[in-house]
Design a protein around this motif. Structure first.
Motif, short mmCIF file in Angstrom:
data_model
loop_
_atom_site.label_atom_id
_atom_site.label_comp_id
_atom_site.label_asym_id
_atom_site.label_seq_id
_atom_site.Cartn_x
_atom_site.Cartn_y
_atom_site.Cartn_z
N MET A 1 -53.52 13.18 35.60
CA MET A 1 -52.61 12.04 35.65
C MET A 1 -51.64 12.08 34.47
N MET A 2 -50.39 11.73 34.73
CA MET A 2 -49.42 11.60 33.66
C MET A 2 -49.74 10.35 32.84
N ILE A 3 -49.48 10.44 31.54
CA ILE A 3 -49.76 9.31 30.65
C ILE A 3 -49.00 8.06 31.11
N GLN A 4 -47.76 8.25 31.58
CA GLN A 4 -46.96 7.09 32.01
C GLN A 4 -47.64 6.37 33.18
N ASP A 5 -48.18 7.13 34.12
CA ASP A 5 -48.84 6.53 35.28
C ASP A 5 -50.12 5.82 34.87
N LEU A 6 -50.90 6.45 34.00
CA LEU A 6 -52.12 5.81 33.51
C LEU A 6 -51.80 4.52 32.76
N THR A 7 -50.71 4.53 32.01
CA THR A 7 -50.32 3.34 31.25
C THR A 7 -49.99 2.18 32.18
N GLN A 8 -49.24 2.45 33.23
CA GLN A 8 -48.90 1.38 34.16
C GLN A 8 -50.14 0.87 34.89
N ASP A 9 -51.04 1.76 35.22
CA ASP A 9 -52.29 1.34 35.86
C ASP A 9 -53.15 0.53 34.90
N ALA A 10 -53.13 0.92 33.61
CA ALA A 10 -53.90 0.18 32.60
C ALA A 10 -53.37 -1.24 32.44
N ILE A 11 -52.05 -1.39 32.44
CA ILE A 11 -51.47 -2.73 32.33
C ILE A 11 -51.81 -3.56 33.56
N ALA A 12 -51.79 -2.94 34.73
CA ALA A 12 -52.17 -3.65 35.96
C ALA A 12 -53.63 -4.10 35.89
N LEU A 13 -54.50 -3.24 35.37
CA LEU A 13 -55.91 -3.62 35.22
C LEU A 13 -56.05 -4.78 34.25
N LEU A 14 -55.31 -4.73 33.15
CA LEU A 14 -55.40 -5.82 32.17
C LEU A 14 -54.98 -7.15 32.80
N LYS A 15 -53.97 -7.13 33.61
CA LYS A 15 -53.55 -8.37 34.29
C LYS A 15 -54.68 -8.90 35.18
N GLN A 16 -55.37 -8.00 35.87
CA GLN A 16 -56.50 -8.42 36.71
C GLN A 16 -57.63 -9.01 35.85
N LEU A 17 -57.88 -8.39 34.72
CA LEU A 17 -58.94 -8.89 33.83
C LEU A 17 -58.60 -10.28 33.30
N ILE A 18 -57.34 -10.50 32.98
CA ILE A 18 -56.92 -11.80 32.44
C ILE A 18 -57.17 -12.91 33.44
N VAL A 19 -56.85 -12.68 34.70
CA VAL A 19 -56.96 -13.75 35.69
C VAL A 19 -58.40 -13.94 36.17
N THR A 20 -59.31 -13.14 35.65
CA THR A 20 -60.72 -13.20 36.07
C THR A 20 -61.56 -13.70 34.90
N GLN A 21 -62.15 -14.87 35.03
CA GLN A 21 -62.93 -15.45 33.94
C GLN A 21 -64.08 -14.52 33.54
N SER A 22 -64.24 -14.32 32.24
CA SER A 22 -65.29 -13.40 31.76
C SER A 22 -65.83 -13.85 30.42
N PHE A 23 -66.24 -15.12 30.33
CA PHE A 23 -66.89 -15.58 29.11
C PHE A 23 -68.15 -14.76 28.87
N SER A 24 -68.57 -14.67 27.62
CA SER A 24 -69.76 -13.89 27.28
C SER A 24 -70.94 -14.29 28.15
N SER A 25 -71.62 -13.29 28.68
CA SER A 25 -72.76 -13.42 29.60
C SER A 25 -72.34 -13.77 31.02
N GLU A 26 -71.01 -13.89 31.26
CA GLU A 26 -70.52 -14.20 32.59
C GLU A 26 -69.47 -13.17 33.02
N GLU A 27 -69.71 -11.90 32.69
CA GLU A 27 -68.69 -10.87 32.87
C GLU A 27 -68.86 -10.07 34.15
N ASP A 28 -69.65 -10.56 35.09
CA ASP A 28 -69.94 -9.75 36.27
C ASP A 28 -68.70 -9.39 37.07
#
Length: 355
Positions: A1-28
């Motif tokens: 994978m090109m670094i640029q493509d991985l970077t865009q996918d990483a940012i997309a994953l971060l957006k998904q993580l943000i909108v998904t509640q994950s308080f400690s012990s509730e990270e499922d």
């Protein structure tokens, strides 16, 4: 994978993580999102509770092993937020949201970096990545629980926001519960052993006490009385007073040594550490990772804030995109270009060490 493509996918994953509640012990749910990344890139992975981990394809037990680690749990948002903490909002190059800076940006950057190297042959180090849980609460089911599960680790990069500078040491933490006793009585009668008045001198002792040994990287041990409690009613002098003391330990002392000193010296009836397991950590300045980072123009410093480094016994380097001062703040954010830069620096750093 090109670094640029991985970077865009990483940012997309971060957006998904943000909108998904994950308080400690509730990270499922965020653990499941990370699993989807590994599935997409055909990376063999395992999940232990809410910790998701993998090793590089050509893992060789005869080689030293480098851990890449960051966490996907968050604290709860504070009341000063003006934006929805669970909306991944992009404004003026900033990605807002709970966990964006601490430590989502670091986590997705390390995941992208691991993915970049996953298929590489003849690396000098094995790679292990752990997307860990319960970092914010120092819980029992986080990285500490994984050390007996994953391969033996020789050195680690722990992803926390450092502006991609090299935190070559980190203070440990010991929290103490102390009790000071006096003579209980009715408030209307004389009492020369009023525990509240006695605490004035005790508090002054804690304020003035200095541990003798300093550290070039971490400075002095920092001792702070952070809580005090006594009495239940206005007309009764209490029998005792409780203190909580927060001690940030430099690398000149073990946590046990700090506890022994305070148990001997502190002018209280009793003082008890809650835990001695969150130790200071460091990596030698002549380690290849540090030398490579310095050669790339990154600066070194000692970090006063605690991370999962505290549970590691091997040398460890704290390094990641973002700024620690934004962590746990209202309207937390990370710059998108910090993630882009972070992945590039992680990859270049490892190129210099493991290729």
């Amino acid at each position: 994978m090109m670094i640029q493509d991985l970077t865009q996918d990483a940012i997309a994953l971060l957006k998904q993580l943000i909108v998904t509640q994950s308080f400690s012990s509730e990270e499922d749910k965020t653990a499941s999102l990370i699993e989807i990344w590994f599935q997409k890139y055909e990376i063999k992975y395992q999940r232990t509770q809410n910790n998701v981990w993998a090793v590089n394809m050509h893992f060789d037990e005869g080689k030293p092993t480098l851990l890449l680690n960051s966490h996907h749990d968050t604290v709860k948002p504070n009341s000063a937020y003006t934006k929805d903490p669970f909306s991944a909002i992009v404004e003026d190059g900033k990605l807002y949201g709970l966990g964006s800076n601490d430590a989502g940006g670091c986590l997705v950057s390390l995941i992208a970096t691991f993915t970049h190297y996953y298929n590489h042959e003849n690396l000098k180090y094995n790679l292990v990545i752990v997307a860990s849980a319960e970092e914010e609460s120092s819980g029992p089911n986080g990285l500490n629980s994984m050390l007996s599960v994953i391969p033996k680790i020789d050195v680690a990069i722990v992803g926390e926001p450092t502006q991609m500078n090299l935190a070559i040491a980190e203070k440990g933490l010991v929290v103490f519960d102390a009790v000071l006793t006096g003579t209980p009585s009715h408030a209307a009668h004389p009492n020369d052993d009023n525990v509240i008045y006695k605490s004035i001198e005790t508090l002054k002792w804690f304020k003035d006490f200095k541990f003798e040994k300093g550290s070039e990287a971490l400075g002095d041990v920092k001792l702070t009385v952070s809580q005090i409690s006594a009495g239940k009613q206005h007309n009764a002098i209490p029998a005792d007073l409780s203190l909580v003391i927060d001690v940030r330990v430099n690398d000149a002392y073990s946590n046990k040594e700090v506890a022994d000193i305070l148990e001997k010296e502190a002018p209280v009836t009793s003082i008890t550490p809650r835990s001695l397991r969150l130790n200071s950590s460091c990596i030698p300045v002549d380690h290849d990772l540090v030398k490579a980072g310095i050669a790339m123009g990154r600066t070194t410093y000692g970090s006063p804030t605690l991370s999962d480094q505290a549970v590691l016994s091997c040398p460890s380097l704290k390094l990641g995109p973002g700024d620690s001062t934004r962590s746990h703040s209202a309207d937390e954010f990370i710059y998108l270009n910090e993630i882009e830069e972070g992945i590039k620096i992680y990859v270049e750093l490892l190129n210099r060490v493991i290729i």
